[in-house]
Design a protein around this motif. Sequence first.
Motif, PDB file in Angstrom:
ATOM      1  N   ILE A 268     -72.349  63.137  31.621  1.00  0.00           N
ATOM      2  CA  ILE A 268     -71.251  62.464  32.459  1.00  0.00           C
ATOM      3  C   ILE A 268     -70.633  63.286  33.459  1.00  0.00           C
ATOM      4  CG2 ILE A 268     -69.172  61.316  32.546  1.00  0.00           C
ATOM      5  CD1 ILE A 268     -69.857  60.022  29.945  1.00  0.00           C
ATOM      6  N   VAL A 269     -70.251  64.633  33.035  1.00  0.00           N
ATOM      7  CA  VAL A 269     -69.381  65.608  34.062  1.00  0.00           C
ATOM      8  C   VAL A 269     -70.514  66.351  34.667  1.00  0.00           C
ATOM      9  CG1 VAL A 269     -67.698  67.198  33.878  1.00  0.00           C
ATOM     10  CG2 VAL A 269     -67.729  65.249  32.324  1.00  0.00           C
ATOM     11  N   GLY A 270     -71.567  66.771  34.107  1.00  0.00           N
ATOM     12  CA  GLY A 270     -72.589  67.453  34.939  1.00  0.00           C
ATOM     13  C   GLY A 270     -72.450  69.117  34.498  1.00  0.00           C
ATOM     14  N   VAL A 271     -71.435  69.354  33.683  1.00  0.00           N
ATOM     15  CA  VAL A 271     -71.331  70.643  33.176  1.00  0.00           C
ATOM     16  C   VAL A 271     -70.939  70.550  31.589  1.00  0.00           C
ATOM     17  CG1 VAL A 271     -70.347  71.758  35.180  1.00  0.00           C
ATOM     18  CG2 VAL A 271     -68.889  70.990  33.663  1.00  0.00           C
ATOM     19  N   THR A 272     -71.014  71.844  31.000  1.00  0.00           N
ATOM     20  CA  THR A 272     -70.748  71.718  29.665  1.00  0.00           C
ATOM     21  C   THR A 272     -69.176  71.862  29.231  1.00  0.00           C
ATOM     22  OG1 THR A 272     -70.748  74.310  29.414  1.00  0.00           O
ATOM     23  CG2 THR A 272     -72.784  72.948  28.878  1.00  0.00           C
ATOM     24  N   PRO A 273     -68.781  71.521  28.029  1.00  0.00           N
ATOM     25  CA  PRO A 273     -67.427  71.435  27.940  1.00  0.00           C
ATOM     26  C   PRO A 273     -66.764  72.945  28.043  1.00  0.00           C
ATOM     27  CG  PRO A 273     -68.385  70.223  26.221  1.00  0.00           C
ATOM     28  CD  PRO A 273     -69.483  70.817  27.087  1.00  0.00           C
ATOM     29  N   GLY A 274     -67.492  73.844  27.687  1.00  0.00           N
ATOM     30  CA  GLY A 274     -67.101  75.092  27.877  1.00  0.00           C
ATOM     31  C   GLY A 274     -66.724  75.750  29.230  1.00  0.00           C
ATOM     32  N   THR A 275     -67.859  75.277  30.315  1.00  0.00           N
ATOM     33  CA  THR A 275     -67.797  75.755  31.475  1.00  0.00           C
ATOM     34  C   THR A 275     -66.504  74.955  32.114  1.00  0.00           C
ATOM     35  OG1 THR A 275     -70.059  75.883  31.672  1.00  0.00           O
ATOM     36  CG2 THR A 275     -69.022  75.495  33.807  1.00  0.00           C
ATOM     37  N   TYR A 276     -66.281  73.484  31.672  1.00  0.00           N
ATOM     38  CA  TYR A 276     -65.405  72.854  32.292  1.00  0.00           C
ATOM     39  C   TYR A 276     -63.924  73.528  32.029  1.00  0.00           C
ATOM     40  CZ  TYR A 276     -62.154  68.867  33.445  1.00  0.00           C
ATOM     41  OH  TYR A 276     -61.316  68.201  33.734  1.00  0.00           O
ATOM     42  N   ALA A 277     -63.687  73.899  30.482  1.00  0.00           N
ATOM     43  CA  ALA A 277     -62.608  74.499  30.263  1.00  0.00           C
ATOM     44  C   ALA A 277     -62.337  75.990  30.913  1.00  0.00           C
ATOM     45  CB  ALA A 277     -62.742  74.785  28.897  1.00  0.00           C
ATOM     46  N   ARG A 278     -63.420  76.419  31.276  1.00  0.00           N
ATOM     47  CA  ARG A 278     -63.054  77.744  32.192  1.00  0.00           C
ATOM     48  C   ARG A 278     -62.756  77.651  33.514  1.00  0.00           C
ATOM     49  NH1 ARG A 278     -67.430  79.166  28.588  1.00  0.00           N
ATOM     50  NH2 ARG A 278     -68.960  78.852  30.406  1.00  0.00           N
ATOM     51  N   GLY A 279     -63.132  76.462  34.087  1.00  0.00           N
ATOM     52  CA  GLY A 279     -62.970  76.294  35.345  1.00  0.00           C
ATOM     53  C   GLY A 279     -61.563  75.647  35.709  1.00  0.00           C
TER      54      GLY A 279
END
Length: 279
Positions: A268-279
Amino acid sequence: MRNRQDQDKRTDRATIRRLPDLYGLETLSARYIRQNFKPHAHDEYMFGVIEGGVHAVWCRGEMNRVPAGTVVTMRPGDVHHGGAGGDAGWRQRMLYIDEAGMRAILSDIADREIAIPLDFGAAFHAKPDLARRFAALHAVLHGSAEALARDVALDSLMRAILAELAPEAIPAERDAPDGRILDAIGYLDSRVDEDVTLEELCAVSGLRRRQTIAAFRRQTGLPPHAWHIQQKIARVKRLLRAGMTSAQAAAETGFADQSHMARHFAAIVGVTPGTYARG
């Protein structure tokens, strides 16, 4: 090592799942090489697909070589037996629904009580497109941890089979009722961390199963399970932004585990949860 690998390739593998809250149906996913079925019959309607290889099976008075891309429809009491049609064996997915469950499904689709037996004429149908759709929906029904996903997969699967193989069982379209579908959407939104069932949504909407799914699509553009997943992921994003770990966010939003959440998140978001959290 090679001998063990060769033995693994010659091993039958099968899993069965019972869904007591969904008409009591059973699903089977199997790869058979050595299996040889004795003559027998089932009390249920049996729907299936051959995904690979060839199944040699006697049914309704003749022996059939049933290849991949075949959809199977058998009536309660149809005697059949057989095994592999070649050295590679065969892969199949099956769905077993008793007569009471089948009547309930037909009545839901027709929006009236249906008591007549269902007959598809033949037991085996060379329908590659339907077979591919059957396999994809069966995989959800057999493997999903989410009740709504299983509910909608069954509805879609049965409607696909009936539309293709028994169109007379599907009535002409009527004006589609919306009932209290906005209440049902609100009910689902307020239970992001729960495993809500279609029966619960029907109780809120005042509609049948098929009508609730259709009304949900009209209002949101998505079937109920996809809408629920979308709301879960929206909450996961908020939790990750607040500093919660992926594992904690998955538990907080009712996912079966972190990897389950991560798969939906990336889709849905296009990135992993880890990548999203770091962003």
